[in-house]
Scaffold this motif. Structure first.
Motif, PDB file in Angstrom:
ATOM      1  N   ILE A   6     -28.007  -4.420 -20.397  1.00 55.50           N
ATOM      2  CA  ILE A   6     -27.613  -5.835 -20.393  1.00 55.50           C
ATOM      3  C   ILE A   6     -26.799  -6.080 -21.660  1.00 55.50           C
ATOM      4  O   ILE A   6     -27.267  -5.831 -22.761  1.00 55.50           O
ATOM      5  CB  ILE A   6     -28.842  -6.763 -20.359  1.00 55.50           C
ATOM      6  N   THR A  11     -28.612  -3.983 -24.497  1.00 58.98           N
ATOM      7  CA  THR A  11     -30.000  -3.563 -24.488  1.00 58.98           C
ATOM      8  C   THR A  11     -30.277  -2.818 -23.193  1.00 58.98           C
ATOM      9  O   THR A  11     -29.880  -3.263 -22.123  1.00 58.98           O
ATOM     10  CB  THR A  11     -30.918  -4.815 -24.544  1.00 58.98           C
ATOM     11  N   GLU A  12     -30.976  -1.688 -23.290  1.00 61.81           N
ATOM     12  CA  GLU A  12     -31.271  -0.916 -22.091  1.00 61.81           C
ATOM     13  C   GLU A  12     -32.583  -1.367 -21.472  1.00 61.81           C
ATOM     14  O   GLU A  12     -33.561  -1.612 -22.176  1.00 61.81           O
ATOM     15  CB  GLU A  12     -31.343   0.571 -22.434  1.00 61.81           C
ATOM     16  N   VAL A  13     -32.615  -1.494 -20.137  1.00 63.07           N
ATOM     17  CA  VAL A  13     -33.861  -1.833 -19.425  1.00 63.07           C
ATOM     18  C   VAL A  13     -34.008  -0.880 -18.242  1.00 63.07           C
ATOM     19  O   VAL A  13     -33.042  -0.318 -17.751  1.00 63.07           O
ATOM     20  CB  VAL A  13     -33.846  -3.283 -18.895  1.00 63.07           C
ATOM     21  N   LYS A  14     -35.284  -0.692 -17.799  1.00 65.63           N
ATOM     22  CA  LYS A  14     -35.543   0.133 -16.620  1.00 65.63           C
ATOM     23  C   LYS A  14     -36.105  -0.787 -15.548  1.00 65.63           C
ATOM     24  O   LYS A  14     -37.088  -1.491 -15.777  1.00 65.63           O
ATOM     25  CB  LYS A  14     -36.566   1.228 -16.955  1.00 65.63           C
ATOM     26  N   GLU A  17     -32.297   2.886 -14.815  1.00 62.56           N
ATOM     27  CA  GLU A  17     -31.916   2.360 -16.130  1.00 62.56           C
ATOM     28  C   GLU A  17     -30.667   1.497 -16.040  1.00 62.56           C
ATOM     29  O   GLU A  17     -29.681   1.881 -15.415  1.00 62.56           O
ATOM     30  CB  GLU A  17     -31.643   3.518 -17.099  1.00 62.56           C
ATOM     31  N   ASP A  56     -18.518  -7.358 -24.924  1.00 59.20           N
ATOM     32  CA  ASP A  56     -18.709  -5.950 -25.272  1.00 59.20           C
ATOM     33  C   ASP A  56     -18.138  -5.022 -24.206  1.00 59.20           C
ATOM     34  O   ASP A  56     -18.237  -3.802 -24.342  1.00 59.20           O
ATOM     35  CB  ASP A  56     -20.202  -5.657 -25.473  1.00 59.20           C
ATOM     36  N   LYS A 109     -23.261  -8.533 -23.524  1.00 61.56           N
ATOM     37  CA  LYS A 109     -22.373  -9.687 -23.425  1.00 61.56           C
ATOM     38  C   LYS A 109     -21.025  -9.215 -22.869  1.00 61.56           C
ATOM     39  O   LYS A 109     -20.581  -8.099 -23.172  1.00 61.56           O
ATOM     40  CB  LYS A 109     -22.190 -10.335 -24.799  1.00 61.56           C
ATOM     41  N   ARG A 115     -23.838 -12.923 -20.175  1.00 61.31           N
ATOM     42  CA  ARG A 115     -24.346 -11.546 -20.141  1.00 61.31           C
ATOM     43  C   ARG A 115     -24.045 -10.884 -18.806  1.00 61.31           C
ATOM     44  O   ARG A 115     -23.878 -11.529 -17.776  1.00 61.31           O
ATOM     45  CB  ARG A 115     -25.844 -11.533 -20.430  1.00 61.31           C
TER      46      ARG A 115
END
Lengths: 94, 94, 94, 94, 94, 94, 94
Positions: A83, A72-75, A80, A88, A85, A9
């Motif tokens: 994450i 996947t989006e994280v803050k 922002e 991608d 692979k 990742r």
């Protein structure tokens, strides 16, 4: 604070629209799976991941193109990130 | 009482909203597959699982990000846990 | 009468609701794939199963958590059992 | 007349409802994939089948449990049989 | 004129209803995937096919049972044949 | 002008209805996946393709049967061709 | 500015309709998956990609046919490109 992605990742930070114009990249408007430009923020160790031997080809600081809906989006600390692979990630932009 | 996850499974305890604010992580509201912060409570032995050689990369006590809808929720001694495969863990937060 | 599961299959006997309360495990009500506590009754030999080398990690008498809709239910001598693949067992409870 | 199943296939003859009661097995009524008791009539040679090395674990005469909708039904000399892959057999009943 | 099937494919000629009665095989009427009796007309060389090492187990002249909707039907010199993969053949009838 | 198919791909030219009658092959009218007779025009090198070692079994000039909807149609110098993977070719007609 | 595709990805520039006529290639109008002619602009390093050893068979400057809906479109310096996996390239046109 620090994020260490697992396996193959990668954590990336999407570039803002302004930066995109500066770098000369304009993404097509026909969305659904339109790519996005981003900077690599953290890279997993790769290695033997889910039965496949993955060698990480991106490194922190690389500018990359990726599919918008991948990952996947994280803050973190109000910023922002995405994450995803490594597979991608489509290309490194230089 | 004790839970020993099998193969490449991991037992995690989701952090409460308060803790999340403290650690500086705020997760995006556009849900469906939004990540979750959690603490690792138990780790399977890994090894040869379903035809793949899996090395466990997380350990008890790690703070991790995972996809909200991954895994199965269980309640043990009135506490809620989630059991998921290590591959559903996105990153370790330090 | 005796059941010998084939390959990586396991025969389990689901614990009754009363037993669950005693052991301190209460399963979440949001069903669809909620786990179940059970006792292992018979274990297949494992080995080379459908192209994968499977080592059996559970043994007769183990208390296990499994996904409710995994496997097939059978009645033997008026007792209900479930036959499932070991990979559908989430964890051993001790 | 004779049937030689190919690869990892097995020919079984389903037990009648009467026999089931005698042997003490009563199958659950919630069908869709409820198991069936049967006797093994013919066993394929196994070996290298579709890229997997399959060792046959059942033999002619074994009583087995299998998933009702697995395999294909055939009538030979007015008797009904089922031809299925060994992996669709759940367990040997002794 | 001649047909040489590629890889693990087999050319078969379906037996007529009359022949089926003679040989004593009557197929069940609950169709969708009911088997068919046929004679093998041509056999591919097998070998390494799509990443799998396939050994041909049927030979020209064998009577076989196969799933009705498997394969592709062709007409050669006004005769109808079916070309299918050997794995869609269930058993050899002797 | 020349087409060199990649990997295990093959370029074929479909035979016209007239030629089919001459060669004695009449294809069944129940379409959806009815085979087509064609002549091989160009053959990829085969070799290690997408993780599988593919040996090309057809050669330029071969008459082949293939599934109608397999592959992609192209027009080159006003002639129509089909590019498909060798595995979509059913048999060589001699 | 420069794009380095990752793994087995390739960057191509689609030929305009005018060029197509010149080169003599006219693509069929029955779209959905009709091929497109393009020039290769950048080629990934290939190698061990997602568990498969991929050897790149195209090089910068090659004219190729590809499936229209394969890959992702990007605009760089106001030019439109497509990034796709080499396996989505059907053939090299010479």
């Amino acid at each position: 604070m620090n994020i260490r992605p697992l396996g193959d990742r990668v954590v990336i930070k999407r570039l803002e629209a302004e930066e995109k114009t500066k770098s000369g990249i304009v993404l097509t408007g026909t969305a659904k799976e339109r790519p996005q430009e981003a900077t690599v923020v953290a890279v997993g160790p790769g290695g033997y991941v889910e039965g496949k031997d993955i060698k990480m080809e991106v490194k922190v600081g690389d500018k990359v193109l990726f599919s918008k809906y991948a990952g996947t989006e994280v803050k973190i600390d109000s910023e922002e990130y995405t994450i995803l692979k490594q597979d991608d990630i489509l290309a490194i932009v230089e």
